[in-house]
Design a protein around this motif. Structure first.
Motif, short mmCIF file in Angstrom:
data_model
loop_
_atom_site.label_atom_id
_atom_site.label_comp_id
_atom_site.label_asym_id
_atom_site.label_seq_id
_atom_site.Cartn_x
_atom_site.Cartn_y
_atom_site.Cartn_z
N LEU A 27 83.36 -32.98 106.42
CA LEU A 27 83.81 -34.18 106.91
C LEU A 27 83.16 -35.41 106.14
N HIS A 31 85.45 -38.19 104.60
CA HIS A 31 85.60 -39.35 105.44
C HIS A 31 84.44 -40.30 105.28
N THR A 36 82.02 -40.56 109.37
CA THR A 36 81.96 -39.53 110.05
C THR A 36 81.16 -39.59 111.40
N ASP A 40 82.87 -36.05 115.57
CA ASP A 40 83.90 -35.45 114.70
C ASP A 40 83.11 -34.10 114.40
#
Length: 201
Positions: A27, A31, A36, A40
């Motif tokens: 992640l 992102h 993040t 998430d």
């Protein structure tokens, strides 16, 4: 007397930790660190958000773990140990270039994450400072060994050699050649070793 195998609870705890770290790495790469959220990461790892804090220390703890994975990868110590048995400066530089390439291929996503996030985030900047200290210490060890085997030209100090090695094998070398110039890793590795040798010898 043999060591007892880990309990099922310990195995589950370690599997959970690994899943969280791997989820965070995916992640963060996709992102960014700021983009993040802990929720998430928890969803990606299929655990509760509280588990991310309890097991991994939240985003900051996860970043530190990823930096440790990168900067304390066994291949670094293994390479420096091999250097002690090598008296050929060119071979030392070739092995150094190969190890840096390996690190870029295995941990390039973490390196990019830390480098791009550090200017905007104090805790990431601290992680980068730790990473850079460890990295430069390893580069200095290469310079010291080159000095021991006659790989530095007369008058070139270990400090100066470390700076030159950092120019070629620090953060930017492979990224510039591979990302910007679209060179292959193989071509980049060979060129960096050759140019570093010419600059030092």
């Amino acid at each position: 007397m043999t060591d007892q195998p880990p309990s099922r609870r310990a195995e589950y705890a370690e599997a959970t930790r690994v899943a969280i770290v791997e989820a965070a790495r995916r992640l963060f790469s996709r992102h960014g660190f700021v983009g993040t959220k802990v929720d998430d990461i928890a969803a990606e790892a299929r655990v509760a958000p509280a588990t991310v804090y309890a097991v991994a220390g939240g985003k900051q703890g996860l970043l530190r773990t990823l930096v440790d994975q990168w900067t304390q990868a066994p291949v670094v110590a293994e390479t420096l140990t091999r250097h002690q048995a090598i008296a050929d400066p060119d071979e030392i530089l070739r092995q150094t270039a190969a190890t840096v390439r390996s690190m870029r291929e295995d941990y390039g996503d973490i390196i990019r994450l830390v480098l791009t996030t550090a200017p905007q985030h104090a805790e990431v900047a601290q992680a980068l400072e730790v990473a850079t200290t460890r990295y430069r210490d390893a580069v200095r060890a290469v310079a010291v060994r080159l000095g021991e085997v006659g790989g530095l030209r007369e008058g070139l100090s270990v400090d100066e050699a470390t700076d030159i090695l950092w120019f070629y094998f620090g953060y930017s070398g492979f990224f510039t050649l591979v990302d910007d110039n679209r060179w292959t890793y193989e071509r980049s590795e060979r060129w960096l070793a050759e140019q570093a040798g010419a600059a030092l010898g």
